[in-house]
Design a protein around this motif. Structure first.
Motif, PDB file in Angstrom:
ATOM      1  N   UNK A  18     -50.200   9.622 -46.707  1.00  0.00           N
ATOM      2  CA  UNK A  18     -51.057   8.650 -46.432  1.00  0.00           C
ATOM      3  C   UNK A  18     -50.700   7.521 -45.309  1.00  0.00           C
ATOM      4  N   UNK A  19     -49.266   7.350 -45.177  1.00  0.00           N
ATOM      5  CA  UNK A  19     -48.736   6.370 -44.144  1.00  0.00           C
ATOM      6  C   UNK A  19     -48.993   6.906 -42.746  1.00  0.00           C
ATOM      7  N   UNK A  20     -48.773   8.380 -42.485  1.00  0.00           N
ATOM      8  CA  UNK A  20     -49.225   9.153 -41.285  1.00  0.00           C
ATOM      9  C   UNK A  20     -50.384   8.945 -40.893  1.00  0.00           C
ATOM     10  N   UNK A  21     -51.323   9.356 -42.045  1.00  0.00           N
ATOM     11  CA  UNK A  21     -52.674   9.236 -41.630  1.00  0.00           C
ATOM     12  C   UNK A  21     -53.365   7.946 -41.090  1.00  0.00           C
ATOM     13  N   UNK A  65     -53.901  16.756 -39.178  1.00  0.00           N
ATOM     14  CA  UNK A  65     -52.505  17.284 -39.858  1.00  0.00           C
ATOM     15  C   UNK A  65     -52.198  16.861 -41.241  1.00  0.00           C
ATOM     16  N   UNK A  66     -52.205  15.357 -41.335  1.00  0.00           N
ATOM     17  CA  UNK A  66     -52.033  14.814 -42.551  1.00  0.00           C
ATOM     18  C   UNK A  66     -52.956  14.983 -43.602  1.00  0.00           C
ATOM     19  N   UNK A  67     -54.421  15.128 -43.272  1.00  0.00           N
ATOM     20  CA  UNK A  67     -55.129  15.412 -44.338  1.00  0.00           C
ATOM     21  C   UNK A  67     -55.222  16.777 -44.927  1.00  0.00           C
ATOM     22  N   UNK A  68     -54.878  17.919 -43.970  1.00  0.00           N
ATOM     23  CA  UNK A  68     -54.756  19.095 -44.427  1.00  0.00           C
ATOM     24  C   UNK A  68     -53.606  19.109 -45.456  1.00  0.00           C
ATOM     25  N   UNK A  69     -52.544  18.707 -45.023  1.00  0.00           N
ATOM     26  CA  UNK A  69     -51.190  18.730 -45.937  1.00  0.00           C
ATOM     27  C   UNK A  69     -51.514  18.181 -47.136  1.00  0.00           C
ATOM     28  N   UNK A  70     -52.340  16.893 -47.165  1.00  0.00           N
ATOM     29  CA  UNK A  70     -52.679  16.332 -48.360  1.00  0.00           C
ATOM     30  C   UNK A  70     -53.615  17.307 -49.385  1.00  0.00           C
ATOM     31  N   UNK A  71     -54.748  17.824 -48.465  1.00  0.00           N
ATOM     32  CA  UNK A  71     -55.508  18.537 -49.579  1.00  0.00           C
ATOM     33  C   UNK A  71     -54.741  19.663 -50.019  1.00  0.00           C
ATOM     34  N   UNK A  72     -54.049  20.409 -49.212  1.00  0.00           N
ATOM     35  CA  UNK A  72     -53.439  21.448 -49.732  1.00  0.00           C
ATOM     36  C   UNK A  72     -52.373  21.194 -51.204  1.00  0.00           C
ATOM     37  N   UNK A  73     -52.022  20.146 -50.951  1.00  0.00           N
ATOM     38  CA  UNK A  73     -50.953  19.587 -52.038  1.00  0.00           C
ATOM     39  C   UNK A  73     -51.614  18.922 -53.274  1.00  0.00           C
TER      40      UNK A  73
END
Length: 241
Positions: A18-21, A65-73
């Protein structure tokens, strides 16, 4: 994420993503008005040998990149909350910047006009970037989740590239079209850029974003693998909605 983890509060990985996003999103908002130009050793269709793109292109690509990682996890609903809260917080950033610009400056401070020029995005850029953001980011999360629902936990590379490539195309077309054509024509602020310049901006920005979507796939794999190992998540776990 288990029920016990949910009760324990957010994990380091959640806060970091979230911080990266948010960091990339704020940076993109503040750098969107500068147009960059890079010379290429070869010519590409429409834009030729010069790649022109808004200054926010790289920072904004990192939000995907951040949102795709977050969605996957953590699932679609969790990712959409982050995306839409980020959309609302964009207005807070703009309000803070504009209120600082409007406030009286001390005689010894930085030149107010220079400060306003550096940080005060134009109305056209603000309208274009906000509209592009809310449409493309939600599209990215939805497409990513639907591909995962169809293919299962495998083929992370496919959903990362396909969701980002399609959402970046939407984002680029909306942002450039609204900021440099539609908004100036409708609002009467600024100049409508020639069609060839607009097309060149679209091509330049999209080529960079598409390249990043391909190149960041190993990074997505690395982040997802690291978080799963630390949080005890399995790739074939029931994926949260």
């Amino acid at each position: 994420m288990t029920e016990g983890q949910a009760r324990a509060g957010p994990t380091i990985a959640q806060v970091a993503l979230i911080g990266l996003f948010v960091t990339a999103l704020v940076t993109a908002q503040l750098t969107a008005s500068k147009v960059l130009a890079f010379e290429l050793p070869f010519a590409v269709p429409i834009s030729g040998s010069q790649l022109a793109l808004p200054g926010a292109a790289l920072a904004y690509a990192l939000t995907f990149l951040a949102s795709d990682c977050y969605t996957e996890l953590y699932g679609r609903r969790a990712a959409q909350i982050v995306v839409n809260v980020g959309f609302v917080l964009n207005f807070l950033v703009l309000a803070l910047v504009w209120s600082t610009i409007a406030a009286p400056a001390a005689d010894s401070s930085v030149d107010p006009d220079a400060f306003a020029t550096a940080l005060g995005a134009s109305t056209n850029v603000v309208v274009g970037s906000l509209l592009a953001y809310v449409v493309s980011q939600n599209w990215d999360v939805i497409v990513f989740h639907r591909i995962r629902a169809s293919t299962g936990p495998e083929m992370l590379w496919l959903r990362n590239i396909a969701s980002t490539a399609s959402s970046q195309a939407i984002d680029t077309i909306i942002f450039v079209g609204v900021a440099f054509a539609v908004a100036p024509a409708v609002l009467g602020v600024g100049v409508v850029l020639p069609t060839e310049v607009i097309l060149s901006l679209i091509v330049g920005q999209y080529l960079l974003k598409l390249g990043i979507a391909v190149l960041d796939t190993p990074i997505v794999y690395a982040i997802v693998s690291l978080v799963r190992s630390r949080e005890g998540l399995a790739a074939d776990d029931a994926h949260p909605v």
